[in-house]
Scaffold this motif. Structure first.
Motif, PDB file in Angstrom:
ATOM      1  N   PRO A  11       5.247   2.037  16.501  1.00 27.33           N
ATOM      2  CA  PRO A  11       4.037   1.283  16.114  1.00 27.33           C
ATOM      3  C   PRO A  11       2.780   2.119  15.951  1.00 27.33           C
ATOM      4  O   PRO A  11       1.838   1.699  15.277  1.00 27.33           O
ATOM      5  CB  PRO A  11       3.883   0.292  17.273  1.00 27.33           C
TER       6      PRO A  11
ATOM      7  N   ASP B 102       7.489  -1.409  12.720  1.00 27.15           N
ATOM      8  CA  ASP B 102       7.170  -2.707  13.317  1.00 27.15           C
ATOM      9  C   ASP B 102       6.425  -3.621  12.348  1.00 27.15           C
ATOM     10  O   ASP B 102       6.764  -4.788  12.179  1.00 27.15           O
ATOM     11  CB  ASP B 102       6.333  -2.466  14.591  1.00 27.15           C
ATOM     12  N   THR B 103       5.375  -3.104  11.710  1.00 27.96           N
ATOM     13  CA  THR B 103       4.568  -3.902  10.791  1.00 27.96           C
ATOM     14  C   THR B 103       4.656  -3.333   9.370  1.00 27.96           C
ATOM     15  O   THR B 103       4.963  -2.159   9.179  1.00 27.96           O
ATOM     16  CB  THR B 103       3.093  -3.934  11.237  1.00 27.96           C
ATOM     17  N   LYS B 104       4.324  -4.161   8.410  1.00 30.66           N
ATOM     18  CA  LYS B 104       4.431  -3.774   7.006  1.00 30.66           C
ATOM     19  C   LYS B 104       3.355  -2.737   6.658  1.00 30.66           C
ATOM     20  O   LYS B 104       2.163  -2.977   6.890  1.00 30.66           O
ATOM     21  CB  LYS B 104       4.274  -5.004   6.119  1.00 30.66           C
TER      22      LYS B 104
ATOM     23  N   VAL C 106      10.832  -4.085   7.972  1.00 29.83           N
ATOM     24  CA  VAL C 106       9.657  -4.450   8.773  1.00 29.83           C
ATOM     25  C   VAL C 106      10.161  -5.341   9.910  1.00 29.83           C
ATOM     26  O   VAL C 106      10.440  -6.523   9.707  1.00 29.83           O
ATOM     27  CB  VAL C 106       8.608  -5.180   7.911  1.00 29.83           C
TER      28      VAL C 106
ATOM     29  N   LYS D 249       8.956  -6.789  12.523  1.00 29.92           N
ATOM     30  CA  LYS D 249       8.203  -7.980  12.913  1.00 29.92           C
ATOM     31  C   LYS D 249       8.556  -9.182  12.042  1.00 29.92           C
ATOM     32  O   LYS D 249       8.478 -10.330  12.494  1.00 29.92           O
ATOM     33  CB  LYS D 249       6.702  -7.688  12.820  1.00 29.92           C
ATOM     34  N   GLU D 250       8.965  -8.920  10.796  1.00 29.30           N
ATOM     35  CA  GLU D 250       9.259  -9.998   9.859  1.00 29.30           C
ATOM     36  C   GLU D 250      10.730 -10.426   9.873  1.00 29.30           C
ATOM     37  O   GLU D 250      11.090 -11.421   9.248  1.00 29.30           O
ATOM     38  CB  GLU D 250       8.880  -9.566   8.441  1.00 29.30           C
TER      39      GLU D 250
ATOM     40  N   SER E 188       8.202  -3.514  19.953  1.00 30.97           N
ATOM     41  CA  SER E 188       6.847  -3.845  19.510  1.00 30.97           C
ATOM     42  C   SER E 188       5.931  -3.925  20.722  1.00 30.97           C
ATOM     43  O   SER E 188       6.371  -4.269  21.829  1.00 30.97           O
ATOM     44  CB  SER E 188       6.850  -5.188  18.766  1.00 30.97           C
TER      45      SER E 188
ATOM     46  N   LYS F 212       3.440  -6.007  20.620  1.00 31.46           N
ATOM     47  CA  LYS F 212       2.771  -7.303  20.442  1.00 31.46           C
ATOM     48  C   LYS F 212       3.768  -8.450  20.568  1.00 31.46           C
ATOM     49  O   LYS F 212       3.770  -9.389  19.765  1.00 31.46           O
ATOM     50  CB  LYS F 212       2.076  -7.344  19.082  1.00 31.46           C
TER      51      LYS F 212
END
Length: 305
Positions: A74, A115-117, A154, A156-157, A170, A172
């Motif tokens: 991350p 983790d995120t886009k 990604v 998270k998605e 993650s 979060k």
């Protein structure tokens, strides 16, 4: 718990192994695969033992015979240069085959996981006419003027019910994410799978320490969770005890060995009490634990609470 850098990559390898559990017998996992004698390594190389096997996992749909996986934790950036570095790794991997064209160009894929886009990377794709398609939530296929098929994952998605292991990497997480992770861990029976899951839990724990403390404050969940995180807690307590003991012995060299060791043990006990309190244990429970572990009297134990 945040006194050392979180080791995301070992947990990622564990998560990928659990992600591919259905096909794992037919796959080979090479962590930090060296491309040359120089320090140039791929995070994870997954090769098929039999080229005709199919992988049911969504992330593995794109896989061919040789699959280069790059993971960005991350805190790391995933930009166009990182993307082309992965493509470069694939070129080198092909070039270093044992014989000429031993690894076919058409038998290599690239996967980048984060983790995120990465918004900047996708803006670059859009502005430079790369084709981006989304076969599944959180999975983006990239095509265009590149030598090897690529996908960006990604985490998270990704769908929570299918990808609990990768989604847990993650900082979060929400309570329902921890609940799902715990439930999936309880279903595991194999020793290796349990070890992989514990590696993931440790990273999830360290990256979401405040949430974890709040969650285990729930009496109903505390006992279940503590059984699973016990391998994480105990080494931490032992480290505190060992460090305190060493400091005590060091101090004892100057002011009397016996007194110094006694001081070190005292610090170790207080450190253990602090950790047990962080995990929602009541004083009565803590008292019982330290009396048993350190052979304390009832009165002596009270002095540490």
């Amino acid at each position: 718990m945040n006194d050392t850098k979180i080791q995301w990559h070992p947990a990622f390898i564990a998560a990928m192994s659990l992600e591919m559990a259905d096909s794992r017998d037919n796959l080979r996992f090479d962590r930090e695969y060296n491309l040359n004698i120089k320090p140039l390594a791929i995070d994870l190389l997954i090769t098929k033992k039999q080229t005709d096997i199919s992988i049911r996992n969504e992330i593995g749909h794109i896989f061919r015979g040789h699959n280069i996986i790059e993971y960005k934790d991350p805190e790391d950036s995933l930009n166009i240069d990182v993307f082309f570095k992965a493509e470069g790794y694939a070129c080198l991997y092909k070039a270093y085959g044992k014989t000429v064209d031993a690894i076919a160009e058409s038998d290599i894929t690239i996967t980048l996981v984060r983790d995120t886009k990465p918004a900047g990377l996708f803006d670059y794709f859009a502005n430079h006419r790369y084709q981006v398609s989304t076969p599944c939530k959180g999975i983006y296929y990239i095509s265009g003027n590149i030598p090897f098929p690529a996908q960006v994952v990604v985490t998270k998605e990704l769908r929570p019910e299918l990808h609990v292991w990768l989604r847990s990497l993650s900082g979060k997480l929400k309570k329902q994410d921890l609940q799902s992770l715990l439930e999936h861990m309880q279903k595991l029976t194999g020793k290796l799978d349990r070890e992989y899951a514990e590696a993931i839990l440790e990273v999830a724990f360290r990256a979401n320490i405040q949430l974890m403390k709040e969650w285990i404050g729930d009496v109903k969940m505390s006992e279940e969770l503590l059984e699973i995180v016990k391998p994480i807690i105990e080494p931490r307590i032992q480290l505190i005890e060992r460090n305190a003991m060493e400091k005590g012995i060091e101090k004892g060299m100057e002011k009397g060995m016996e007194k110094g060791i006694e001081k070190g043990i005292e610090k170790g006990i207080r450190g253990a009490v602090d950790i047990l309190r962080d995990f929602g244990r009541r004083d009565a429970e803590i008292k019982t634990i330290i009396m048993q572990k350190y052979s304390l009297t009832d009165k002596d134990a009270d002095e540490y609470l």
